[in-house]
Design an enzyme around this catalytic site. Structure first.
Site, PDB file in Angstrom:
ATOM      1  CE  LYS A 256     -33.712 -21.831 -57.344  1.00 58.11           C
ATOM      2  NZ  LYS A 256     -33.218 -21.165 -58.559  1.00 58.11           N
TER       3      LYS A 256
ATOM      4  CG  HIS B 223     -24.953 -16.014 -46.204  1.00 57.49           C
ATOM      5  ND1 HIS B 223     -26.231 -16.526 -46.210  1.00 57.49           N
ATOM      6  CD2 HIS B 223     -24.124 -17.087 -46.049  1.00 57.49           C
ATOM      7  CE1 HIS B 223     -26.168 -17.847 -46.077  1.00 57.49           C
ATOM      8  NE2 HIS B 223     -24.907 -18.210 -45.982  1.00 57.49           N
TER       9      HIS B 223
END
Lengths: 268, 184
Positions: free
Chosen positions: B103, B38
Site C-alpha cells: 500500500k 529485504h
C-alpha cells in the site's frame, strides 16, 4: 487490560462503522466506494471470527486516569499494565510489533512495553483506555513549532500539508488528531488525546468545533480518497485539542490514525 | 469494470497488458517480505549467494501477518507501507521480480525499474486484513523464522484482490486518481 487489548483489535467501534457507512453514501469514486464496502465487510469478519481487523495490532498506548482517592497496592501499577498487554497480545493472537531498542531492533516478543500516560483526576476510580496504534499512520504524523504571527492560517496550512504529504501511506480514510498549544511534548500528547475522542463528536469550544469542520472539508477536497487512490473520503473526522502556550510559541502537532481507529475503555 | 484473473508466476507479456486502475484477482504462489527480510535478501545478493526463492516471475507481498489462531491458515494479513521497501526493490525487479503488492506510493527509482524491467505494483486494501486472509489457502515459512511476523512466507492464494497502481507505461494510480478528485 488483556481484554481491552483484544477487544480493541477485534471489534471496530460503532462510531467508526457509522462513519464508513455515511462516507460510502457520499463517496463519488467507484473504487473508493468499493474500498469502503470492503472495510465494512472486514470489520464484520473480524468481529464474527474474533480476529484482528488489521494485522498491525499496534503499539499499546494506555491512558490511565487515576482518581486521587485511589491507592494501588500489591505491586507496581505499570508492571500490571505491561502484564496485561503481554497476556492480551499472546492469548488474543495479536501481532508483536515492538522492538526493545530503536537501533538494535530485536523484537521483545510480547508487544511490551506499553506507552503509558497517567493523568491524576479527582475521584475514587481508575479509568483505563487502551488505544492500539498502528505504525503506518504514526509514521506520517508531524509536529511543528509555528511563530505566533502565523496564527490560524499557519495552523491550517500545516495540518493540510501533513495530510497531503501522508497521502496513501496512513491507510485513508484517516482520523486526524491535532494538538495546538502547550509545549513541544504537551502538544504531541494533545494530538494523541484528540484521537481517542468519540469519532465526529465536536470540540465543546465553538471556535475549535468550527475549525474542525473547516479542516475536515478542506482535507476532503484534496482528492486523496480511500487508500489514496482518489476520492472524497480522505478523513472521517478532525479532532482538535488545545492548551495555553508561551507568548513566543504556537506549537501544532498532527497525529494521524488509520481507519482502524481503535480504543476501548474500562473503569475500575 | 470486470476483474482480471491472473496466476503467478507472471511473464513480461502479462504485466505489459496491465493498466493502472484495473482490478485483478491473483492466484498461485506469493512470497512475503518486509524491511528486515529485504535487508537480509540484499545481503545475500551482495555475498553472491542465492535468494531463499527463485525470484524470476514471482510476486512479493509486503506483509507481516498476525499469528494464526488454532484452526486458521494464517492470521490477519493486510499490506504494509511499500515505501519502506523502495531502497531494495529496484535490485529485485532487475533480477526478474514481476510484481509487488503493498500500500502507498513508490519512489521514482521503483517506478523507473517497473518500466524498464517490466514489472507491476499492485495496491491491496490496507487494513482489510481479516478479509484478505480469506483468500490465503496455504502458508509456510521458507526463510528467516527468527524474524517472526517479518519472516519470508510462501503463500498459496485464490482470487486475492488487488488494484494495479503502477504499470509498465509509467502510470501511477496514486497520482492520477488524486488528480481526478481534487477540488482545490
Amino acid at each position: 487490560m488483556a481484554r481491552l487489548c483484544i477487544e480493541a483489535n477485534y471489534y471496530l467501534g460503532s462510531d467508526v462503522i457509522r462513519a464508513f457507512e455515511r462516507s460510502r453514501e457520499e463517496e463519488s469514486s467507484l473504487t473508493g466506494r468499493d474500498i469502503l464496502k470492503q472495510l465494512l465487510l472486514n470489520a464484520k469478519i473480524a468481529a464474527d471470527d474474533r480476529v484482528p481487523m488489521c494485522q498491525d495490532t499496534g503499539f499499546a498506548v494506555v491512558f490511565l486516569d487515576l482518581g486521587q482517592g485511589v491507592r494501588i497496592e500489591g505491586g507496581s501499577l505499570y508492571d500490571a499494565v505491561n502484564e496485561g498487554v503481554r497476556k492480551g497480545y499472546t492469548e488474543g493472537f495479536l501481532r508483536k510489533s515492538i522492538v526493545g531498542h530503536p537501533l538494535k531492533r530485536i523484537n521483545t516478543g510480547d508487544n511490551t512495553p506499553a506507552v503509558i500516560h497517567t493523568r491524576v483526576v479527582p475521584g475514587d476510580s481508575l479509568k483505563i483506555t487502551v488505544a492500539p496504534k498502528g505504525g503506518g499512520s504514526e509514521n506520517m504524523s508531524a509536529i511543528r513549532m509555528l511563530k505566533p504571527a502565523e496564527g490560524l492560517d499557519g495552523v491550517k496550512k500545516f495540518v493540510l500539508e501533513t495530510v497531503k504529504t501522508a497521502g496513501p501511506n496512513p491507510c485513508p480514510p484517516i482520523v486526524v488528531g491535532v494538538g495546538i498549544g502547550g509545549t513541544f511534548e504537551k502538544c504531541a500528547l494533545l494530538a494523541k488525546e484528540a484521537l481517542i475522542r468519540e469519532l465526529g463528536r465536536p470540540s465543546p469550544l465553538p471556535e475549535i468545533a468550527a475549525l474542525e469542520k473547516d479542516l475536515l472539508d478542506e482535507i476532503n477536497s484534496l482528492g486523496i480518497g480511500p487508500q489514496g487512490l482518489g476520492g472524497r473520503t480522505t478523513a472521517l473526522a478532525v479532532h482538535i485539542e488545545i492548551y495555553p502556550c508561551h507568548i513566543a510559541s504556537l506549537p501544532v502537532a498532527v497525529n494521524i490514525n488509520c481507519h482502524a481507529a481503535r480504543h476501548k475503555e474500562a473503569v475500575l | 469494470m470486470p476483474k482480471i484473473k491472473l496466476t503467478t508466476p507472471l511473464n513480461d507479456e502479462t504485466v505489459e497488458n496491465l493498466r493502472i486502475g484495473q482490478k485483478v484477482l491473483l492466484n498461485g504462489v506469493l512470497y512475503t517480505g518486509r524491511d528486515a527480510a529485504h535487508k537480509k535478501m540484499i545481503e545475500l545478493l551482495d555475498q553472491g549467494k542465492p535468494l531463499p526463492f527463485e525470484i524470476k516471475g514471482q510476486v512479493i507481498y509486503y506483509v507481516g501477518p498476525s499469528p494464526a489462531k488454532p484452526g486458521q491458515i494464517i492470521g490477519s494479513a493486510g499490506p504494509t507501507t511499500s515505501g519502506r521497501m523502495d531502497a531494495y526493490a529496484p535490485r529485485l525487479i532487475a533480477l526478474g521480480l514481476k510484481g509487488m503488492i503493498g500500500k502507498g506510493k513508490r519512489s521514482p527509482d521503483v517506478v523507473r525499474a517497473i518500466r524498464q524491467y517490466k514489472s507491476v505494483y499492485f495496491a491491496a486494501v490496507g487494513g482489510a486484513a481479516a478479509l484478505i486472509s480469506r483468500s490465503i489457502k496455504k502458508c509456510r515459512v521458507i526463510a528467516y523464522p527468527e524474524l517472526g511476523p517479518e519472516a519470508v512466507y510462501e503463500l498459496c492464494v485464490e482470487n486475492f484482490p488487488v488494484i494495479v497502481a503502477n504499470d509498465t507505461l509509467g502510470g501511477d494510480l496514486y497520482e492520477e486518481g488524486v488528480k481526478i478528485y481534487a477540488t482545490k
